[in-house]
Scaffold this motif. Sequence first.
Motif, short mmCIF file in Angstrom:
data_model
loop_
_atom_site.label_atom_id
_atom_site.label_comp_id
_atom_site.label_asym_id
_atom_site.label_seq_id
_atom_site.Cartn_x
_atom_site.Cartn_y
_atom_site.Cartn_z
N CYS A 229 64.70 147.67 45.45
CA CYS A 229 64.51 147.51 44.01
C CYS A 229 65.46 146.45 43.47
O CYS A 229 66.67 146.50 43.68
CB CYS A 229 64.77 148.85 43.33
SG CYS A 229 64.95 148.73 41.57
N PHE B 299 66.43 145.86 40.53
CA PHE B 299 67.41 146.32 39.53
C PHE B 299 68.53 147.11 40.18
O PHE B 299 69.67 147.10 39.71
CB PHE B 299 66.71 147.16 38.45
CG PHE B 299 65.78 146.35 37.59
CD1 PHE B 299 66.26 145.28 36.84
CD2 PHE B 299 64.43 146.65 37.52
CE1 PHE B 299 65.41 144.52 36.04
CE2 PHE B 299 63.58 145.90 36.73
CZ PHE B 299 64.07 144.84 36.00
N CYS B 300 68.21 147.82 41.28
CA CYS B 300 69.25 148.54 42.01
C CYS B 300 70.24 147.56 42.61
O CYS B 300 71.45 147.81 42.62
CB CYS B 300 68.64 149.40 43.11
SG CYS B 300 67.92 150.93 42.51
N CYS C 288 62.14 150.80 42.07
CA CYS C 288 62.27 152.25 42.28
C CYS C 288 61.78 153.00 41.04
O CYS C 288 61.64 152.42 39.97
CB CYS C 288 63.71 152.63 42.60
SG CYS C 288 64.80 152.60 41.18
N HIS D 34 63.98 152.88 37.83
CA HIS D 34 64.00 151.61 37.12
C HIS D 34 62.63 151.24 36.57
O HIS D 34 62.54 150.52 35.58
CB HIS D 34 64.55 150.51 38.02
CG HIS D 34 66.05 150.55 38.12
ND1 HIS D 34 66.72 150.74 39.29
CD2 HIS D 34 66.99 150.46 37.15
CE1 HIS D 34 68.02 150.76 39.06
NE2 HIS D 34 68.21 150.60 37.77
ZN ZN Z 1 66.09 150.74 41.11
#
Ligand code: ZN
Lengths: 111, 80
Positions: free
Chosen positions: B18, B20-21, B55, B58
């Motif tokens: 992901c 953003f992760c 994910c 997110h």
């Molecule tokens: Zn994420």
Amino acid sequence: MKSYESLIIIKPNLSDSEVTTLIETIQGWITANEGEIVLSKPWGIKELSYPISKFTQGHYYQVQFNATRKTLVEMRNRIRVTESILRDLNVTMESIQSKNPVQEEVASIAE
Amino acid sequence: MEKKKQVIKRRTKKRRVCAFCVDKVDVLDYKDLSKFRRFVTDRGKIVPRRNSGICAKHQRALAEAIKRARFIALLPFCVD
Ligand SMILES: [Zn+2]
């Protein structure tokens, strides 16, 4: 007390001085009930992604403030009866601002 | 007897992380369009998770941010 952010779209046919007056009025609604303004930022006239009430542009006004729930409700009621305001979005600061000390600078889309 | 060589094509699963992760994003600002422009299609739709590899956590935050941006006319609801 909670931190909030409001993004308000004002009708594009208002003159600059009328917009300034309206912004001052909005600020007055917040401060009248022990609200505290943290950030006040007019973005100027911007193209809307889709027409709202047949307007394709609008003055964006961003304001961040600390206030009680009651103040926010009162402010929204006043916004609703203000004809020059096309739309308003009110969110809590915690939903948009990271709690981490490393705060990223939000790329300004006002330009 | 000739043995037929069977070629089994297996779709190689790409490991996707992901985005953003990776950036350790915890909240998404609806005004930060540059951060989620690539998760909106040309027609203005939100890219599904199976295509973007985001994910679940997110994707929820992303959808919320996009919907807020749409409401305040920073993004279109649909492009035709
Ligand atoms: Zn994420």
